[in-house]
Design a protein around this motif. Sequence first.
Motif, short mmCIF file in Angstrom:
data_model
loop_
_atom_site.label_atom_id
_atom_site.label_comp_id
_atom_site.label_asym_id
_atom_site.label_seq_id
_atom_site.Cartn_x
_atom_site.Cartn_y
_atom_site.Cartn_z
N ARG A 52 0.83 -1.22 0.00
CA ARG A 52 0.00 0.00 0.00
C ARG A 52 0.87 1.27 0.00
O ARG A 52 0.51 2.26 -0.62
CB ARG A 52 -0.95 0.00 1.19
N ALA A 55 2.09 1.70 -3.55
CA ALA A 55 1.00 2.15 -4.44
C ALA A 55 0.47 3.52 -4.03
O ALA A 55 -0.52 3.99 -4.58
CB ALA A 55 -0.13 1.13 -4.43
N LEU A 57 -1.17 4.31 -1.45
CA LEU A 57 -2.51 4.23 -0.84
C LEU A 57 -2.40 4.39 0.67
O LEU A 57 -3.38 4.70 1.34
CB LEU A 57 -3.17 2.88 -1.17
N GLU A 80 -3.97 13.22 -5.18
CA GLU A 80 -3.89 12.49 -6.45
C GLU A 80 -3.24 13.33 -7.55
O GLU A 80 -2.54 12.80 -8.41
CB GLU A 80 -5.28 12.04 -6.89
N ARG A 84 0.21 11.68 -10.51
CA ARG A 84 -0.09 11.27 -11.88
C ARG A 84 0.96 10.33 -12.46
O ARG A 84 0.63 9.29 -13.03
CB ARG A 84 -0.20 12.52 -12.79
N ARG A 87 0.95 6.93 -10.73
CA ARG A 87 -0.22 6.12 -11.10
C ARG A 87 -0.03 5.43 -12.44
O ARG A 87 -0.56 4.35 -12.66
CB ARG A 87 -1.47 7.01 -11.14
N MET A 92 -2.08 -2.15 -9.53
CA MET A 92 -2.26 -2.96 -8.32
C MET A 92 -3.45 -3.89 -8.49
O MET A 92 -4.51 -3.49 -8.97
CB MET A 92 -2.48 -2.04 -7.11
N PHE A 94 -5.82 -6.05 -6.18
CA PHE A 94 -6.17 -6.19 -4.76
C PHE A 94 -6.51 -7.62 -4.41
O PHE A 94 -6.94 -8.40 -5.27
CB PHE A 94 -7.36 -5.28 -4.43
N ALA A 161 -5.58 -3.82 -14.14
CA ALA A 161 -4.38 -3.16 -13.63
C ALA A 161 -3.33 -2.99 -14.74
O ALA A 161 -2.57 -2.03 -14.75
CB ALA A 161 -3.80 -3.95 -12.47
N PRO A 164 -3.30 0.21 -18.39
CA PRO A 164 -2.50 1.42 -18.65
C PRO A 164 -1.02 1.13 -18.82
O PRO A 164 -0.22 2.06 -18.85
CB PRO A 164 -2.75 2.29 -17.40
N THR B 356 -5.61 3.75 -7.96
CA THR B 356 -4.44 3.10 -8.55
C THR B 356 -4.53 3.09 -10.07
O THR B 356 -3.53 2.95 -10.74
CB THR B 356 -4.29 1.64 -8.07
N LEU B 357 -5.74 3.26 -10.62
CA LEU B 357 -5.88 3.30 -12.07
C LEU B 357 -5.60 4.68 -12.63
O LEU B 357 -5.64 4.90 -13.83
CB LEU B 357 -7.29 2.87 -12.47
N GLY B 358 -5.35 5.65 -11.73
CA GLY B 358 -5.01 6.99 -12.20
C GLY B 358 -6.20 7.89 -12.39
O GLY B 358 -6.09 8.94 -13.02
#
Lengths: 256, 449
Positions: A52, A55, A57, A80, A84, A87, A92, A94, A161, A164, B356-358
């Motif tokens: 976490r 990531a 988080l 956030e 950028r 990310r 990730m 989960f 995940a 991207p 996490t996906l942006g």
Amino acid sequence: MERSVTQALDVRNVHASRGSVEVLRGVTIDVAPGEVCALMGTSGAGKTTMLRAIAALGPFDSGSITVDGFALAPGPVPPESRLRVLRRSVGMVFQAQSLFEHLTVMDNVTLALVHALGWTRERAESEALALLTTLGVAHRAGAYPRQLSGGEAQRVAIARALAPDPTLLLLDEPTSALDPARRNSLGEVLRTLAAEGHALLISTHDVDFAEAFADRVAVLAKGVVVEEGSPREVLSESTHADTRALLRSPGAEPPA
Amino acid sequence: MEADPANPSRVRGFDVEIARMIGRALDRKPVFVQVAWSSIEASVERGDFSIGMSGVEDRPELRERHAVTIPYFEFREVLAVRRADSVRYRTLRDLAGRPVATLGGTGAYQMLLGTQGRGAPIAVSYDDDVHPYSDLVAGRVDAVLLDNIIADRSLRRTGGFYIQPVPVATGHYVGVLAHADTALRDSVNVILRARMRDGSLEKTFRAWHVWDDSQARYFSRVLADTSARSTVSTAQNVKSIGAYLPALIRAGAITLLLSCLAMALAVAVGIAVAAGRVYGPTLVRAPLAVYVELIRGTPVLLQLFVLYYGLSSVVRLPAFLAAVLGLGLNYAAYESEIYRAALQAIPGSQLEAGRTLGLSEAQILRLVRGPQALRLALAPMTNDFVALLKDSSLVSVITVVELTKQTAIYATNIGSWVVPGLLCAAIYLAMSLPLSRLARRLERRWSAA
């Protein structure tokens, strides 16, 4: 796929607390592109806290985390808008998959492509279809998450995940809901991803899985990495008390 | 009529007593609504009240635009002059070129305007019936032309002037009802005739010192008119459906439109309030919490009154707009609580997966959290919309004629609630049942997903 020669993930001396308990007390790990690293440890060893923090988080108190050249500063999780770059580099998966219940499999996978990366829907869908095909769940593209089996949901979560195209893929206890046959098939998928150049960090306490599919194993105990090396070195030949404890823990069978 | 000086919250006057007589005969308790005298006709047509009877003068335009009762009182337009002028100014003709006061909007005013030109008096319009006489005594005007009731009352109150005994004209007080309200008008006429016959009206007028021979002559003229009136039979009751159904359906459409607009407002404001309370800083959250508690803790009826009447000095909202705002803002408080609970029920892991996906926080709210929360909110929202559909009947207090109000008018006119009640219930169900069905279908579709 071309990757830089630098480490995909570089974690140096990370400390992190949850409440008043210091869960991580100086963890150092790195993962190279194309490498599958298993972060092992008993429940409560701090595996999830580590993932976490990588990531972004969860917060960490000190040390450094660098992902694909992007350095995360210690302290509270930044907004956030300042994450950028990270990310885009980190994907990730989960433990509970956390698929978006209101979206089809296809829409789960295309969501980030369309809305975070601004792709057209056609381009996103063709990319998603390719990924779902690689992962063997293309036939479920129109299904909703609750209609999927555990193994299918796991693969869709990986596809989501991966969409991207992150440098580093984190997987939290990916085998916990899988029977042995599906575990092996998941392992093969992960090896393929590594072969494509992704760096994979997998938290698990599944000794068989780690031995079969990881390039490297790091054992986390009492907040530090107590042992690190090839699965064979660590899991078969270890004399370290914490590693032996891990091998004796429920669900873990000592390798032959 | 006027406010009772001993108790200003009560109105008194022979109009009031006649209204009570009518109420008793209809077995209904009269509720007195105060409006400006000049807006009685507009208000009755809007449905603010069933019948206006406070010195409303009979005239042809009134009969064209509204349902009008038989006159219950005959008055005389009389000329009041200063005592010293009692011989000089006997008629309007004597007042050529002189200022003559009256109340704006009355028959007397029309009469003065009608005689404009050479050799005619100059009409001076007032908004109340006290100042014309005080200005007469003060010499600002040379005469006042108003009805004998007002003139006599002013003579008793202020004095100092003389009322010419020969009336300029005669006129009649009538009850005025909304144009479509002919059935109630007919009932009132039957009652008025009966009270003329049995002497109750005479007794009332005598008590108020307004009975005289001309009144007695007028009554006997009315009673000699033997145009018979049949009573309402069941057959007519059922036949009335054809006559009233279009009005009921129109009123149902108003109810539906009002409810849809109010719900749209409630959903929009509710979402904003919920988002503010979930995402906003304390500075935003605190006033929103106050709004929600204030709205939930006070009756919607009170809120409607404050919005329509209370704010009228600042902003005069049209009744329908006030109704949409009142119901919409009231329901917004309840909707916001539904949405807030629904937003908070979405697991944190769903939001983290989005991060996490942006996706940005706004995208997560719009694409992940919001749509999932909406599914949770659907059932309570449907409940609220059906409740709103029925609560919309409250807006009749701010003069909007919606389905329940229209039904009440219908029921009053035909003297029975059976048929109107059944029709009204059918129309409400026709609106709410499809809605519940639609919600159930959506829920099924989403839960199958």
